[in-house]
Design a protein around this motif. Structure first.
Motif, mmCIF file in Angstrom:
data_model
loop_
_atom_site.group_PDB
_atom_site.id
_atom_site.type_symbol
_atom_site.label_atom_id
_atom_site.label_comp_id
_atom_site.label_asym_id
_atom_site.label_seq_id
_atom_site.Cartn_x
_atom_site.Cartn_y
_atom_site.Cartn_z
ATOM 1 N N ALA A 114 0.861 -1.401 0.345
ATOM 2 C CA ALA A 114 -0.459 -0.065 -0.033
ATOM 3 C C ALA A 114 0.801 1.786 -0.217
ATOM 4 N N PHE A 115 0.342 2.101 -0.440
ATOM 5 C CA PHE A 115 1.139 3.757 -0.668
ATOM 6 C C PHE A 115 1.318 4.015 0.872
ATOM 7 N N GLU A 116 0.644 3.535 1.900
ATOM 8 C CA GLU A 116 0.465 4.021 2.991
ATOM 9 C C GLU A 116 1.922 3.467 3.800
ATOM 10 N N ASP A 117 2.386 2.157 2.579
ATOM 11 C CA ASP A 117 3.901 1.528 3.784
ATOM 12 C C ASP A 117 5.242 2.260 2.236
ATOM 13 N N GLU A 118 4.540 2.361 1.885
ATOM 14 C CA GLU A 118 5.620 3.246 0.738
ATOM 15 C C GLU A 118 6.206 4.487 1.884
ATOM 16 N N VAL A 119 5.482 5.062 2.354
ATOM 17 C CA VAL A 119 5.630 6.445 2.384
ATOM 18 C C VAL A 119 6.648 6.042 4.486
ATOM 19 N N ARG A 120 6.486 5.074 4.948
ATOM 20 C CA ARG A 120 6.771 4.748 5.981
ATOM 21 C C ARG A 120 7.933 4.076 5.552
ATOM 22 N N ALA A 121 8.137 3.417 4.692
ATOM 23 C CA ALA A 121 9.641 3.060 4.053
ATOM 24 C C ALA A 121 10.410 4.481 3.703
ATOM 25 N N THR A 122 10.112 5.025 2.982
ATOM 26 C CA THR A 122 10.656 6.303 2.414
ATOM 27 C C THR A 122 10.959 6.877 3.623
ATOM 28 N N LEU A 123 10.322 7.238 4.511
ATOM 29 C CA LEU A 123 10.768 8.345 5.917
ATOM 30 C C LEU A 123 11.584 7.720 6.890
ATOM 31 N N ARG A 124 11.444 5.988 6.518
ATOM 32 C CA ARG A 124 12.538 5.175 7.081
ATOM 33 C C ARG A 124 14.081 5.237 6.911
ATOM 34 N N ASN A 125 13.744 5.400 5.675
ATOM 35 C CA ASN A 125 14.927 5.313 4.442
ATOM 36 C C ASN A 125 15.942 6.528 4.903
ATOM 37 N N LEU A 126 14.538 7.906 5.147
ATOM 38 C CA LEU A 126 14.959 9.318 5.068
ATOM 39 C C LEU A 126 16.231 9.470 6.418
ATOM 40 N N GLU A 127 15.584 8.529 7.667
ATOM 41 C CA GLU A 127 15.757 8.957 8.873
ATOM 42 C C GLU A 127 17.469 8.129 8.568
ATOM 43 N N THR A 128 17.215 6.928 8.498
ATOM 44 C CA THR A 128 18.684 6.731 8.143
ATOM 45 C C THR A 128 19.518 7.154 7.667
ATOM 46 N N VAL A 129 19.670 7.968 6.884
ATOM 47 C CA VAL A 129 20.536 8.880 6.811
ATOM 48 C C VAL A 129 21.000 10.094 7.094
#
Length: 135
Positions: free
Chosen positions: A52-67
């Motif tokens: 789901a799109f919501e899962d894609e948003v979470r994954a993107t924000l987790r990647n941003l946090e990791t960086v």
């Protein structure tokens, strides 16, 4: 003149796909490149099967946090977010996930709808570098 630090590849985030770094720190700030909903860790679903799109948003924000963490900052120290959505219909579900990530520490934000290359969204940000004592 302030020191410039470049994070070429943050651990746990997919490598850059072009001639750029994932983040640059300068003048007490971290400037990230756009992060997408790609799976950052082995065993997590790939971008194509995140769901789901919501899962894609979470994954993107987790990647941003990791960086951000690799560059000496975190979500609490973001001052500006730029979000690129591929459809205007994504704004409401994006806001629902975004609000949970940032709660009462919301940064300034720009959100636009653009054509993207095979992804549903991309997010970049500017954050303040923190000291080890603050983290």
């Amino acid at each position: 003149m302030s020191e410039i630090t470049r994070i070429a590849s943050a651990p746990g985030v997919p490598a850059a796909v072009g001639p750029y770094v994932q983040a640059t720190s300068a003048g007490g700030f971290v400037f990230t490149t756009g992060q997408i909903p790609a799976a950052p860790r082995p065993g997590e679903p790939s971008r194509q099967s995140i769901g789901a799109f919501e899962d894609e948003v979470r994954a993107t924000l987790r990647n941003l946090e990791t960086v951000l963490v690799a560059a000496g900052s975190d979500l609490d120290h973001i001052v500006k977010v730029n979000t690129y959505l591929s459809s205007p219909d994504q704004l409401a579900p994006y806001n629902q996930v975004y609000e949970k990530f940032f709660a009462d520490r919301r940064p300034a934000r720009t959100t636009v709808c653009v054509g993207l290359w095979g992804v549903s969204l991309e997010i970049d940000c500017i954050a303040v570098v923190t000291t080890v004592a603050e983290r």
